[in-house]
Design a protein around this motif. Structure first.
Motif, PDB file in Angstrom:
ATOM      1  N   LEU A 169       0.816  -1.213   0.000  1.00 48.28           N
ATOM      2  CA  LEU A 169       0.000   0.000   0.000  1.00 48.28           C
ATOM      3  C   LEU A 169       0.850   1.265   0.000  1.00 48.28           C
ATOM      4  O   LEU A 169       0.382   2.328  -0.406  1.00 48.28           O
ATOM      5  CB  LEU A 169      -0.943  -0.013   1.207  1.00 48.28           C
ATOM      6  CG  LEU A 169      -1.988  -1.131   1.222  1.00 48.28           C
ATOM      7  CD1 LEU A 169      -2.836  -1.038   2.482  1.00 48.28           C
ATOM      8  CD2 LEU A 169      -2.862  -1.091  -0.020  1.00 48.28           C
ATOM      9  N   ALA A 170       2.108   1.178   0.425  1.00 46.42           N
ATOM     10  CA  ALA A 170       2.992   2.341   0.393  1.00 46.42           C
ATOM     11  C   ALA A 170       3.247   2.810  -1.033  1.00 46.42           C
ATOM     12  O   ALA A 170       3.558   3.969  -1.262  1.00 46.42           O
ATOM     13  CB  ALA A 170       4.317   2.009   1.066  1.00 46.42           C
ATOM     14  N   ALA A 171       3.122   1.903  -1.991  1.00 46.74           N
ATOM     15  CA  ALA A 171       3.374   2.242  -3.396  1.00 46.74           C
ATOM     16  C   ALA A 171       2.102   2.650  -4.132  1.00 46.74           C
ATOM     17  O   ALA A 171       2.161   2.943  -5.333  1.00 46.74           O
ATOM     18  CB  ALA A 171       4.032   1.060  -4.109  1.00 46.74           C
ATOM     19  N   LEU A 172       0.982   2.672  -3.454  1.00 43.40           N
ATOM     20  CA  LEU A 172      -0.276   3.034  -4.098  1.00 43.40           C
ATOM     21  C   LEU A 172      -0.475   4.547  -4.043  1.00 43.40           C
ATOM     22  O   LEU A 172      -0.522   5.129  -2.958  1.00 43.40           O
ATOM     23  CB  LEU A 172      -1.445   2.342  -3.395  1.00 43.40           C
ATOM     24  CG  LEU A 172      -2.828   2.558  -4.005  1.00 43.40           C
ATOM     25  CD1 LEU A 172      -2.927   1.896  -5.376  1.00 43.40           C
ATOM     26  CD2 LEU A 172      -3.913   2.008  -3.083  1.00 43.40           C
ATOM     27  N   PRO A 173      -0.570   5.220  -5.189  1.00 45.20           N
ATOM     28  CA  PRO A 173      -0.743   6.678  -5.159  1.00 45.20           C
ATOM     29  C   PRO A 173      -2.052   7.080  -4.482  1.00 45.20           C
ATOM     30  O   PRO A 173      -3.060   6.372  -4.558  1.00 45.20           O
ATOM     31  CB  PRO A 173      -0.769   7.060  -6.648  1.00 45.20           C
ATOM     32  CG  PRO A 173      -0.088   5.939  -7.357  1.00 45.20           C
ATOM     33  CD  PRO A 173      -0.439   4.707  -6.564  1.00 45.20           C
ATOM     34  N   LEU A 174      -2.002   8.233  -3.834  1.00 41.59           N
ATOM     35  CA  LEU A 174      -3.217   8.819  -3.274  1.00 41.59           C
ATOM     36  C   LEU A 174      -4.170   9.226  -4.395  1.00 41.59           C
ATOM     37  O   LEU A 174      -5.389   9.042  -4.295  1.00 41.59           O
ATOM     38  CB  LEU A 174      -2.851  10.047  -2.443  1.00 41.59           C
ATOM     39  CG  LEU A 174      -4.007  10.920  -1.935  1.00 41.59           C
ATOM     40  CD1 LEU A 174      -4.766  10.197  -0.832  1.00 41.59           C
ATOM     41  CD2 LEU A 174      -3.488  12.263  -1.429  1.00 41.59           C
ATOM     42  N   ALA A 175      -3.600   9.782  -5.469  1.00 35.34           N
ATOM     43  CA  ALA A 175      -4.410  10.279  -6.576  1.00 35.34           C
ATOM     44  C   ALA A 175      -3.563  10.292  -7.835  1.00 35.34           C
ATOM     45  O   ALA A 175      -2.337  10.131  -7.792  1.00 35.34           O
ATOM     46  CB  ALA A 175      -4.916  11.700  -6.263  1.00 35.34           C
ATOM     47  N   ALA A 176      -4.221  10.478  -8.967  1.00 35.81           N
ATOM     48  CA  ALA A 176      -3.522  10.541 -10.246  1.00 35.81           C
ATOM     49  C   ALA A 176      -4.214  11.539 -11.159  1.00 35.81           C
ATOM     50  O   ALA A 176      -5.424  11.772 -11.049  1.00 35.81           O
ATOM     51  CB  ALA A 176      -3.477   9.170 -10.907  1.00 35.81           C
ATOM     52  N   VAL A 177      -3.430  12.127 -12.052  1.00 38.18           N
ATOM     53  CA  VAL A 177      -3.958  12.989 -13.106  1.00 38.18           C
ATOM     54  C   VAL A 177      -3.616  12.327 -14.430  1.00 38.18           C
ATOM     55  O   VAL A 177      -2.437  12.150 -14.757  1.00 38.18           O
ATOM     56  CB  VAL A 177      -3.355  14.405 -13.042  1.00 38.18           C
ATOM     57  CG1 VAL A 177      -3.899  15.265 -14.191  1.00 38.18           C
ATOM     58  CG2 VAL A 177      -3.657  15.054 -11.699  1.00 38.18           C
ATOM     59  N   VAL A 178      -4.626  11.938 -15.187  1.00 35.93           N
ATOM     60  CA  VAL A 178      -4.438  11.175 -16.418  1.00 35.93           C
ATOM     61  C   VAL A 178      -4.857  12.063 -17.590  1.00 35.93           C
ATOM     62  O   VAL A 178      -6.024  12.116 -17.977  1.00 35.93           O
ATOM     63  CB  VAL A 178      -5.257   9.860 -16.380  1.00 35.93           C
ATOM     64  CG1 VAL A 178      -5.018   9.027 -17.636  1.00 35.93           C
ATOM     65  CG2 VAL A 178      -4.893   9.053 -15.133  1.00 35.93           C
ATOM     66  N   ASP A 179      -3.878  12.771 -18.140  1.00 35.54           N
ATOM     67  CA  ASP A 179      -4.119  13.789 -19.172  1.00 35.54           C
ATOM     68  C   ASP A 179      -3.441  13.348 -20.463  1.00 35.54           C
ATOM     69  O   ASP A 179      -2.222  13.446 -20.605  1.00 35.54           O
ATOM     70  CB  ASP A 179      -3.556  15.127 -18.686  1.00 35.54           C
ATOM     71  CG  ASP A 179      -3.871  16.291 -19.624  1.00 35.54           C
ATOM     72  OD1 ASP A 179      -4.236  16.053 -20.785  1.00 35.54           O
ATOM     73  OD2 ASP A 179      -3.718  17.456 -19.188  1.00 35.54           O
ATOM     74  N   TYR A 180      -4.230  12.871 -21.429  1.00 34.47           N
ATOM     75  CA  TYR A 180      -3.650  12.318 -22.653  1.00 34.47           C
ATOM     76  C   TYR A 180      -2.919  13.365 -23.477  1.00 34.47           C
ATOM     77  O   TYR A 180      -2.056  13.017 -24.309  1.00 34.47           O
ATOM     78  CB  TYR A 180      -4.727  11.648 -23.505  1.00 34.47           C
ATOM     79  CG  TYR A 180      -5.712  12.587 -24.153  1.00 34.47           C
ATOM     80  CD1 TYR A 180      -5.442  13.158 -25.389  1.00 34.47           C
ATOM     81  CD2 TYR A 180      -6.920  12.907 -23.535  1.00 34.47           C
ATOM     82  CE1 TYR A 180      -6.343  14.029 -25.999  1.00 34.47           C
ATOM     83  CE2 TYR A 180      -7.821  13.769 -24.126  1.00 34.47           C
ATOM     84  CZ  TYR A 180      -7.527  14.320 -25.356  1.00 34.47           C
ATOM     85  OH  TYR A 180      -8.423  15.183 -25.957  1.00 34.47           O
ATOM     86  N   GLU A 181      -3.207  14.645 -23.269  1.00 34.86           N
ATOM     87  CA  GLU A 181      -2.524  15.684 -24.041  1.00 34.86           C
ATOM     88  C   GLU A 181      -1.025  15.710 -23.755  1.00 34.86           C
ATOM     89  O   GLU A 181      -0.239  16.208 -24.570  1.00 34.86           O
ATOM     90  CB  GLU A 181      -3.145  17.051 -23.748  1.00 34.86           C
ATOM     91  CG  GLU A 181      -4.570  17.189 -24.291  1.00 34.86           C
ATOM     92  CD  GLU A 181      -5.196  18.544 -24.003  1.00 34.86           C
ATOM     93  OE1 GLU A 181      -4.529  19.377 -23.348  1.00 34.86           O
ATOM     94  OE2 GLU A 181      -6.346  18.759 -24.404  1.00 34.86           O
ATOM     95  N   LEU A 182      -0.603  15.152 -22.636  1.00 34.34           N
ATOM     96  CA  LEU A 182       0.818  15.075 -22.320  1.00 34.34           C
ATOM     97  C   LEU A 182       1.553  14.080 -23.209  1.00 34.34           C
ATOM     98  O   LEU A 182       2.792  14.094 -23.251  1.00 34.34           O
ATOM     99  CB  LEU A 182       1.002  14.680 -20.849  1.00 34.34           C
ATOM    100  CG  LEU A 182       0.538  15.704 -19.814  1.00 34.34           C
ATOM    101  CD1 LEU A 182       0.555  15.086 -18.407  1.00 34.34           C
ATOM    102  CD2 LEU A 182       1.421  16.944 -19.852  1.00 34.34           C
ATOM    103  N   THR A 183       0.839  13.215 -23.910  1.00 34.02           N
ATOM    104  CA  THR A 183       1.495  12.176 -24.716  1.00 34.02           C
ATOM    105  C   THR A 183       1.691  12.574 -26.180  1.00 34.02           C
ATOM    106  O   THR A 183       2.300  11.823 -26.939  1.00 34.02           O
ATOM    107  CB  THR A 183       0.693  10.861 -24.677  1.00 34.02           C
ATOM    108  OG1 THR A 183      -0.577  11.037 -25.351  1.00 34.02           O
ATOM    109  CG2 THR A 183       0.431  10.410 -23.249  1.00 34.02           C
TER     110      THR A 183
END
Length: 391
Positions: A169-183
């Motif tokens: 669980l230490a490696a589980l992010p609290l939150a994420a931002v998944v923005d395809y424009e970054l790719t």
């Protein structure tokens, strides 16, 4: 069967969602982030896309940009020192899998006995790493590793040339931002390698012995998004619809294997990366057709269902026909995306042969091969390494 299901507390998903990063941190009462990224993100100015919304929210983010393509224990220790040198209340992993994995490992070590609690090797599987010092928010810039969604991080032990799987669980992010424009600016080679990585995550999660109804749902959806769009983003990098599908599929694939597991491809892939510094997604791609063929008969209905989810077989196809179509598609995908064999990549035959037994031992020690539909012994893994070398 009892399955423990884990996920973030929040995700921002969609084009332009990175602009709301400061607001997201504020919702959790966070305001002093250390952004963990890589040197290129800084030199290219791309990191400003992450820093700007934080500053607009009145925050003064710090930056640690010493991450390397295969995160190492020494870089993690440097990150812990940077964290302790400032007054930070969270970490933001910004970039590909390496910055995100590094941020997770920093958060794990930073809280241990006031001095770093190293070495990080003490937390590698089968140990469970469940207690992090600070929350991590992940912002992926590639559609592939799924690290923004998983309870795993992979760190190289520099003394042993071993890629260590660290889970908990230490490696589980609290939150994420998944923005395809970054790719949009990701180059074709990286697009291909990370894309096959995400497809491998979904397929292995689906055929894993630890699969469950929740991971199955995510894996099916991920395969349906990734398989029809991977060639498109490789050939047309600015295709927004295809990029969006790939980004969402990669995150779903990450959630899928975080809640089941990866299997033999990943077990064999990590030692290749550690010893020969082959990018992780590329080493997965090198292995995927041969390893799938190895396990096909042991889980033919599951592999056939995966082929149907990917859209390369129909409901009228028998499981045998669908399984054959899957193998054909994986081989064709490697050809179309110019995936080299280890030999073509430039790895000397003598060096490869000399390390096969060691790599097989390291693969088995990671635990991932035990999740495969057909569980290999060391000799069978060596034989697969031999087969894959020259294609």
């Amino acid at each position: 069967m009892v399955a423990m299901i884990v996920s973030h507390r929040a995700m921002l998903v969609g084009g332009g969602s990175l602009g709301q990063l400061g607001r997201l941190l504020g919702q959790f009462g966070l305001g002093r982030p250390l952004v963990v990224t890589d040197p290129w993100m800084v030199s290219s100015g791309t990191v400003e896309r992450c820093l700007a919304p934080l500053r607009e929210a009145g925050m003064r983010p710090g930056v640690f940009s010493e991450t390397v393509p295969d995160p190492t224990d020494t870089v993690v220790e440097a990150g812990v020192a940077a964290l302790r040198a400032g007054d930070y209340d969270c970490l933001v992993g910004f970039g590909g899998g390496s910055p995100m994995d590094t941020a997770k490992a920093i958060a794990l070590l930073a809280g241990r006995d006031g001095s770093g609690g190293g070495p990080i090797s003490r937390y590698k599987v089968p140990a469970s790493a469940d207690h992090a010092a600070l929350p991590v928010i992940c912002v992926p810039t590639t559609a592939g590793t799924g690290s923004e969604a998983t309870r795993f991080t992979v760190i190289t032990d520099t003394a042993r040339d071993e890629k260590m799987l660290i889970a908990g669980l230490a490696a589980l992010p609290l939150a994420a931002v998944v923005d395809y424009e970054l790719t949009f600016s990701v180059p074709p080679r990286t697009t291909a390698d990370t894309g096959i990585d995400s497809l491998t995550h979904a397929l292995e999660a689906f055929v894993s012995k630890r699969a469950n109804p929740h991971s199955d749902m995510l894996a099916r959806s991920a395969m349906a998004l990734i398989a029809p769009n991977l060639r498109t983003v490789y050939a047309r990098p600015r295709d927004a619809a295809a990029r969006e599908a790939m980004m969402l599929g990669a995150t779903q694939a990450g959630l899928a294997f975080s809640n089941s597991s990866v299997a033999l491809v990943h077990g064999m892939s990590r030692p290749i990366g550690a010893h020969f510094h082959v990018p992780h997604g590329l080493s997965n791609a090198m292995l995927l057709p041969a390893v799938t063929a190895f396990g096909l008969e042991s889980a033919l209905p599951r592999y056939a269902e995966a082929a149907r989810a990917m859209g390369i077989a129909g409901t009228a196809d028998s499981d045998r026909a669908a399984g054959d179509r899957l193998l054909g598609e994986l081989r064709a995908l490697n050809r179309d995306l110019a995936v080299p064999t280890p030999k073509e990549y430039g790895i000397p035959s003598q060096q490869w042969q000399g390390l096969m037994a060691t790599m097989a031992e390291q693969a088995l020690a990671s635990g991932s091969p035990a999740n495969n539909p057909r569980v290999p012994d060391a000799a069978e893994i060596v034989k697969l390494y031999e087969e894959v070398y020259a294609g």
